[in-house]
Design a protein around this motif. Structure first.
Motif, mmCIF file in Angstrom:
data_model
loop_
_atom_site.group_PDB
_atom_site.id
_atom_site.type_symbol
_atom_site.label_atom_id
_atom_site.label_comp_id
_atom_site.label_asym_id
_atom_site.label_seq_id
_atom_site.Cartn_x
_atom_site.Cartn_y
_atom_site.Cartn_z
ATOM 1 N N PHE A 87 -47.999 14.810 15.660
ATOM 2 C CA PHE A 87 -47.285 14.048 15.744
ATOM 3 C C PHE A 87 -46.860 13.220 17.993
ATOM 4 N N ASP A 88 -46.542 12.332 18.180
ATOM 5 C CA ASP A 88 -46.346 12.720 19.894
ATOM 6 C C ASP A 88 -45.518 13.604 20.716
ATOM 7 N N ALA A 89 -46.114 13.705 21.420
ATOM 8 C CA ALA A 89 -46.223 15.644 22.193
ATOM 9 C C ALA A 89 -44.891 14.643 23.172
ATOM 10 N N ILE B 247 -38.306 15.500 9.615
ATOM 11 C CA ILE B 247 -38.937 15.410 8.824
ATOM 12 C C ILE B 247 -40.631 14.649 8.134
ATOM 13 N N GLN B 248 -40.987 13.857 9.551
ATOM 14 C CA GLN B 248 -41.612 13.239 9.174
ATOM 15 C C GLN B 248 -43.072 14.584 8.502
ATOM 16 N N LEU C 8 -46.653 17.230 5.469
ATOM 17 C CA LEU C 8 -47.077 18.405 3.865
ATOM 18 C C LEU C 8 -46.156 17.838 2.994
ATOM 19 N N THR C 9 -45.535 16.965 2.169
ATOM 20 C CA THR C 9 -45.725 17.139 0.931
ATOM 21 C C THR C 9 -46.082 15.930 0.393
ATOM 22 N N ASP C 10 -46.992 14.751 1.141
ATOM 23 C CA ASP C 10 -47.726 14.181 0.908
ATOM 24 C C ASP C 10 -49.087 14.809 0.584
ATOM 25 N N MET C 11 -49.462 15.682 1.534
ATOM 26 C CA MET C 11 -50.975 16.148 1.523
ATOM 27 C C MET C 11 -50.950 17.648 0.947
ATOM 28 N N SER D 270 -40.784 27.012 8.384
ATOM 29 C CA SER D 270 -40.254 27.910 7.915
ATOM 30 C C SER D 270 -39.517 27.600 7.146
ATOM 31 N N THR D 271 -38.637 26.231 6.641
ATOM 32 C CA THR D 271 -37.607 25.379 6.199
ATOM 33 C C THR D 271 -38.704 25.201 4.628
ATOM 34 N N PHE D 272 -39.344 24.069 5.443
ATOM 35 C CA PHE D 272 -40.457 23.745 4.011
ATOM 36 C C PHE D 272 -40.858 25.143 2.809
#
Length: 355
Positions: free
Chosen positions: A64-66, A77-78, A83-86, A111-113
């Motif tokens: 993601f962007d720095a 969310i991204q 993580l879901t798609d992969m 920690s939340t996924f």
């Protein structure tokens, strides 16, 4: 360099990082690996890290962007979608390779996924090495308010390899020094004294300074992992520093400050308040101010700026019963928590900072 033991995990240094990783990633240990990076670490740090990553496990990279501006729920969310798609599952391992924004957000996402995945922090900035990656704090900003959403959840390990510092701009190195200065001011006068003259600093000196800084933070966290008392001392300079950082991030008229740049200002201001509250000797305040000014350029504040910063203090996480709680100094090497300060003392501190 001997590893440092924390609550349920270890902090490894330099070559030991990769020996540990090789043992951890033995066949059957994890289903796959997800490396989270930003565009800077992806370019400058990831090639070296991947070259050291001896494993047959499938590896996916999420980028993601720095920048602090991207430490948001939208970015999180991204990451969750990626993580879901992969095909991430609870036996996957997340490895966060980057600075404090990345380890905070990556740790929170892991920690939340699926209610929690294992994660490792590989800090690549000085700030992240000595502060953000250690202690289990994860999270994101809420608008411009720093670290309002998050959980305390420890990584599997923290891997600190100082060679990544060779990729850092000078301003980022200075930013990390602020947290190291803070560790000396709150806990170790001898450590603080080492920063009074940074000329001729060698790589070995820097490794030793990083190691001691991590030790100080870890010792405090181990005694108070959920910040009910003692751990609050780690917020010296942060009550005003975070408010200044938030304001400069939000205002189109201001140049965004790095975290350490804002905290450096906050430490001078809160040291001045400590003098005004008859806690810190004036001579020690002058020393603090001179050392910090020798490293960090001065920033100008108008009376309107100060009003806005004071207004943001109400959102500080240490506040209790609607009252702003400061960490102040009784002397160099000893901090005290849960101190209040009238607005006039804050205005006076800004005035002295700019003189």
């Amino acid at each position: 360099m001997q590893h440092i033991t924390s609550s349920g995990y270890n902090i490894y240094f330099n070559d030991d990082c990769y020996s540990y990783l090789q043992a951890l990633l033995a066949p059957g240990s994890y289903s796959n690996i997800f490396i989270i990076a930003d565009e800077n670490t992806s370019q400058h740090c990831l090639p070296n890290f991947l070259a050291q990553l001896a494993t047959e496990l499938p590896i996916e990279i999420i980028e993601f962007d720095a920048g602090e501006i991207n430490k948001t729920i939208e970015t999180c969310i991204q990451v969750w979608h990626a993580l879901t798609d992969m095909g991430a599952d609870r036996k996957s391992l997340v490895i966060n390779v980057g600075g404090g924004v990345l380890t905070d957000l990556g740790g929170f996402a892991a920690s939340t996924f699926k209610r929690g995945m294992d994660f490792i922090n590989v800090p690549t900035t000085l700030l992240a090495m000595v502060d953000a990656s250690v202690g289990g704090k994860t999270g994101i900003d809420l608008g411009v308010l720093k670290n309002q959403i998050g959980v305390i959840n420890n990584p599997v390990a923290v891997l600190i390899d100082s060679q990544y510092l060779e990729t850092l701009p000078a301003a980022e190195m200075r930013s990390g020094l602020a947290e190291m200065l803070k560790h000396g001011l709150i806990e170790d006068e001898k450590y603080w004294a080492q920063f009074s003259n940074l000329d001729g600093l060698t790589t070995n000196d820097l490794d030793s300074l990083i190691y001691r800084s991590v030790q100080i933070k870890n010792e405090v966290v181990m005694q108070d992992p959920t910040e009910k008392g003692l751990r609050k001392i780690l917020n010296f300079g942060h009550t005003l520093g975070h408010a200044i950082e938030s304001y400069f991030l939000e205002s189109p008229l201001k140049t965004t400050l790095l975290h350490g740049e804002a905290i450096a200002i906050g430490m001078i201001l809160e040291a001045h308040i400590s003098v005004a509250k008859n806690l810190l000797p004036q001579a020690e305040y002058i020393q603090i101010k001179e050392v910090i000014h020798s490293i960090f350029p001065k920033v100008e504040f108008t009376p309107q700026d100060i009003d806005i910063v004071i207004g943001l203090l109400i959102h500080d996480k240490k506040n209790e019963a609607g009252k702003v709680q400061f960490v102040l100094l009784e002397r160099i090497g000893h901090a005290v928590i849960n101190k209040e300060a009238e607005n006039q003392l804050i205005f006076n501190a800004f005035g002295d900072y700019q003189n």
